[in-house]
Design an enzyme around this catalytic site. Structure first.
Site, PDB file in Angstrom:
ATOM      1  N   THR A  60       4.930   0.376  -0.769  1.00 28.62           N
ATOM      2  CA  THR A  60       3.883   1.040  -1.558  1.00 28.62           C
ATOM      3  C   THR A  60       3.402   2.314  -0.883  1.00 28.62           C
ATOM      4  O   THR A  60       3.008   3.268  -1.543  1.00 28.62           O
ATOM      5  CB  THR A  60       2.696   0.073  -1.750  1.00 28.62           C
ATOM      6  OG1 THR A  60       3.176  -1.041  -2.479  1.00 28.62           O
ATOM      7  CG2 THR A  60       1.565   0.704  -2.517  1.00 28.62           C
ATOM      8  N   TYR A  74       3.923   0.597 -10.338  1.00 31.04           N
ATOM      9  CA  TYR A  74       4.404   1.867  -9.780  1.00 31.04           C
ATOM     10  C   TYR A  74       5.739   1.581  -9.117  1.00 31.04           C
ATOM     11  O   TYR A  74       6.161   0.427  -9.013  1.00 31.04           O
ATOM     12  CB  TYR A  74       3.407   2.405  -8.741  1.00 31.04           C
ATOM     13  CG  TYR A  74       3.126   1.395  -7.660  1.00 31.04           C
ATOM     14  CD1 TYR A  74       3.934   1.319  -6.528  1.00 31.04           C
ATOM     15  CD2 TYR A  74       2.099   0.470  -7.787  1.00 31.04           C
ATOM     16  CE1 TYR A  74       3.709   0.356  -5.556  1.00 31.04           C
ATOM     17  CE2 TYR A  74       1.875  -0.486  -6.819  1.00 31.04           C
ATOM     18  CZ  TYR A  74       2.680  -0.542  -5.710  1.00 31.04           C
ATOM     19  OH  TYR A  74       2.483  -1.502  -4.754  1.00 31.04           O
ATOM     20  N   SER A 107       9.774  -4.115   0.075  1.00 30.37           N
ATOM     21  CA  SER A 107      10.110  -4.982   1.219  1.00 30.37           C
ATOM     22  C   SER A 107      10.587  -6.369   0.803  1.00 30.37           C
ATOM     23  O   SER A 107      11.106  -7.121   1.622  1.00 30.37           O
ATOM     24  CB  SER A 107       8.938  -5.088   2.188  1.00 30.37           C
ATOM     25  OG  SER A 107       7.881  -5.812   1.630  1.00 30.37           O
ATOM     26  N   THR A 140       4.277  -4.045   2.076  1.00 31.10           N
ATOM     27  CA  THR A 140       3.398  -5.051   2.670  1.00 31.10           C
ATOM     28  C   THR A 140       3.856  -6.488   2.422  1.00 31.10           C
ATOM     29  O   THR A 140       3.470  -7.394   3.146  1.00 31.10           O
ATOM     30  CB  THR A 140       1.959  -4.905   2.128  1.00 31.10           C
ATOM     31  OG1 THR A 140       1.999  -5.023   0.710  1.00 31.10           O
ATOM     32  CG2 THR A 140       1.353  -3.591   2.529  1.00 31.10           C
ATOM     33  N   ASP A 141       4.695  -6.688   1.391  1.00 31.68           N
ATOM     34  CA  ASP A 141       5.034  -8.070   1.006  1.00 31.68           C
ATOM     35  C   ASP A 141       5.705  -8.862   2.129  1.00 31.68           C
ATOM     36  O   ASP A 141       5.400 -10.031   2.332  1.00 31.68           O
ATOM     37  CB  ASP A 141       5.948  -8.072  -0.232  1.00 31.68           C
ATOM     38  CG  ASP A 141       5.200  -7.631  -1.478  1.00 31.68           C
ATOM     39  OD1 ASP A 141       3.977  -7.415  -1.389  1.00 31.68           O
ATOM     40  OD2 ASP A 141       5.841  -7.501  -2.534  1.00 31.68           O
ATOM     41  N   LYS A 213      -0.257 -11.610   5.307  1.00 31.42           N
ATOM     42  CA  LYS A 213      -0.792 -11.068   4.049  1.00 31.42           C
ATOM     43  C   LYS A 213      -1.474 -12.202   3.292  1.00 31.42           C
ATOM     44  O   LYS A 213      -0.872 -13.252   3.079  1.00 31.42           O
ATOM     45  CB  LYS A 213       0.337 -10.453   3.217  1.00 31.42           C
ATOM     46  CG  LYS A 213      -0.157  -9.710   2.003  1.00 31.42           C
ATOM     47  CD  LYS A 213       0.964  -8.982   1.260  1.00 31.42           C
ATOM     48  CE  LYS A 213       0.367  -8.173   0.111  1.00 31.42           C
ATOM     49  NZ  LYS A 213       1.380  -7.430  -0.648  1.00 31.42           N
ATOM     50  N   GLU A 333       7.301 -39.777  15.896  1.00 32.09           N
ATOM     51  CA  GLU A 333       8.326 -40.347  15.017  1.00 32.09           C
ATOM     52  C   GLU A 333       9.371 -39.282  14.650  1.00 32.09           C
ATOM     53  O   GLU A 333      10.572 -39.506  14.751  1.00 32.09           O
ATOM     54  CB  GLU A 333       7.649 -40.896  13.745  1.00 32.09           C
ATOM     55  CG  GLU A 333       8.623 -41.539  12.755  1.00 32.09           C
ATOM     56  CD  GLU A 333       8.377 -41.103  11.302  1.00 32.09           C
ATOM     57  OE1 GLU A 333       7.230 -40.815  10.940  1.00 32.09           O
ATOM     58  OE2 GLU A 333       9.375 -41.036  10.548  1.00 32.09           O
TER      59      GLU A 333
HETATM   60  N1  DGL Z   1       6.883  -4.973  -3.368  1.00 33.04           N
HETATM   61  C1  DGL Z   1       6.300  -4.182  -2.475  1.00 33.04           C
HETATM   62  C2  DGL Z   1       6.824  -4.029  -1.083  1.00 33.04           C
HETATM   63  O1  DGL Z   1       6.568  -4.895  -0.278  1.00 33.04           O
HETATM   64  C3  DGL Z   1       5.222  -3.297  -2.741  1.00 33.04           C
HETATM   65  C4  DGL Z   1       4.048  -3.910  -2.093  1.00 33.04           C
HETATM   66  C5  DGL Z   1       3.497  -3.095  -0.975  1.00 33.04           C
HETATM   67  O2  DGL Z   1       4.167  -2.371  -0.244  1.00 33.04           O
HETATM   68  O3  DGL Z   1       2.299  -3.207  -0.832  1.00 33.04           O
HETATM   69  O4  DGL Z   1       7.444  -3.037  -0.787  1.00 33.04           O
END
Ligand code: DGL
Length: 374
Positions: A60, A74, A107, A140-141, A213, A333
């Site tokens: 992002t 986006y 990501s 961020t993912d 996250k 166990e």
């Molecule tokens: N799907 C995303 C990624 O991890 C966008 C989310 C982000 O970067 O905040 O690249």
């Protein structure tokens, strides 16, 4: 009368042009001297500033959309590293910045191959006297997975900081520029040396070992819930926590000769889960499995049969917790059956450590030791 006035104007004009032309060489000299001093000053400043390299991977922070109000729909990874650097010229006052594009992806599409490429390049750069710190821009993912991988395989004390943003670069209140500025500040700092891989977002400095996250969309999504962050950036850098788990130069992992990481899958525990999940992973080529158990890594009797069968076939099975917080404690166990416990690593980070552990050993006792130390 009119003629006299005209004459005065012409004389005046001649005087003005005459004056300026007679002073031209002097002014030029002055201007040249000024430019030279400015250039010398810039050179001096550049020499004294640390060199920070930005390795861009997308996300992002490099996302864009036509609408300024679009914060969820986006395109991630739409903008290149040069545009990221140009957008925050203030970074040049705190470090000499250069960039490299490693990937430009969301990501969720980060793979082991790209992870290895990024880490090897980071190690190469950090070994050079020309680089004082690294910033990795990332979606961020899965940011915490990449950050933890770097925390285990980087062989340098120099700062390495992973940064992302929750709002694309085109959005009102985009958090990318300030996060990037802060990340560079930390990567250029003495305070960040020897602290392992750090994650910087939302004015906080966190250790890659503990940060996760916690929210799908809000800018305050990254938390180090059990341990707390290691510091904050309030113009200056304030560090208030130490990292006790082993990292970077202290780990056993050397990826310089590794081209492929062993396949490790995560199985999520739930009511009515079963053995077939483990059998499927094994058939798909997994060498290790992380079980995201309920509570303290609990595993149902049905799933346990699959886990034990997997261990008997030579796979490593680590119990983590879907609660994402707290320690998964050893169970007498399950230990007898060689089912390991993740300590306080969440499932996704347990997968990262188990992949690296399997590059060194298949011995469950040694793997358990890694989980206790890292
Ligand atoms: N799907 C995303 C990624 O991890 C966008 C989310 C982000 O970067 O905040 O690249």
């Amino acid at each position: 009368m009119i003629k006299k006035r005209m004459l005065m104007i012409v004389l005046g004009l001649l005087l003005i042009t005459g004056c300026s032309s007679s002073n031209e060489p002097a002014n030029e000299l002055k201007a040249e001297a000024k430019t030279e001093t400015a250039a010398a000053k810039t050179k001096q400043k550049q020499k004294s500033l640390p060199n920070v390299k930005i390795l861009a991977t997308g996300g992002t922070i490099a996302g864009a959309d036509k609408s300024k109000t679009s914060t969820t729909n986006y395109r991630a990874g739409a903008v290149g590293v040069d545009a990221l650097i140009e957008a925050v010229p203030e970074m040049q006052d705190i470090a000499n910045i250069s960039g490299e594009q490693i990937a430009n992806i969301g990501s969720q599409n980060m793979t082991n191959e790209t992870l290895l490429k990024l880490s090897k390049r980071a190690n190469e750069l950090l070994a050079s006297d020309d680089v004082d710190g690294i910033v990795v821009t990332h979606g961020t993912d899965t940011l915490e997975e990449t950050a933890y991988f770097l925390n285990l395989v980087i062989k340098s004390d120099k700062p390495i900081v992973v940064v992302g943003s929750m709002r694309p670069s085109t959005a009102i209140g985009a958090d990318g520029p300030s996060n990037l500025y802060n990340a560079v500040k930390v990567a250029a700092s003495k305070e960040a040396k020897g602290k392992g891989t750090l994650v910087v977002l939302n004015d906080r400095i966190a250790s890659a070992r503990y940060v996760t996250k916690t929210n799908t969309t809000t800018p305050d999504t990254f938390k180090s819930e059990e341990m707390g962050n290691i510091g904050v950036i309030a113009e200056d850098i304030y560090i208030f926590n130490e990292i006790t788990k082993k990292h970077t130069k202290e780990t056993d992992f050397d990826i310089s000769k590794i081209d492929k990481l062993p396949q490790v899958d995560i199985i999520y525990g739930y009511q009515s889960d079963g053995r077939y999940l483990f059998d499927a992973a094994q058939k798909a080529g997994a060498k290790g499995i992380v079980f995201a158990g309920s509570g303290n890594g609990s595993i149902s009797d049905a799933a346990k049969k699959g886990a034990i069968a997997a261990v008997e076939k030579g796979m490593a099975v680590v119990r983590s917790s879907r609660t994402k917080n707290g320690v998964v404690t050893p169970s007498q166990e399950l230990e007898k059956k060689k089912l390991l416990a993740s300590n306080s690593l969440n499932p996704e980070k347990s997968r990262i450590l188990l992949m690296l552990a399997l590059t060194k050993t298949n011995d469950p006792a040694k793997i358990q030791k890694y989980f206790n130390e890292y």
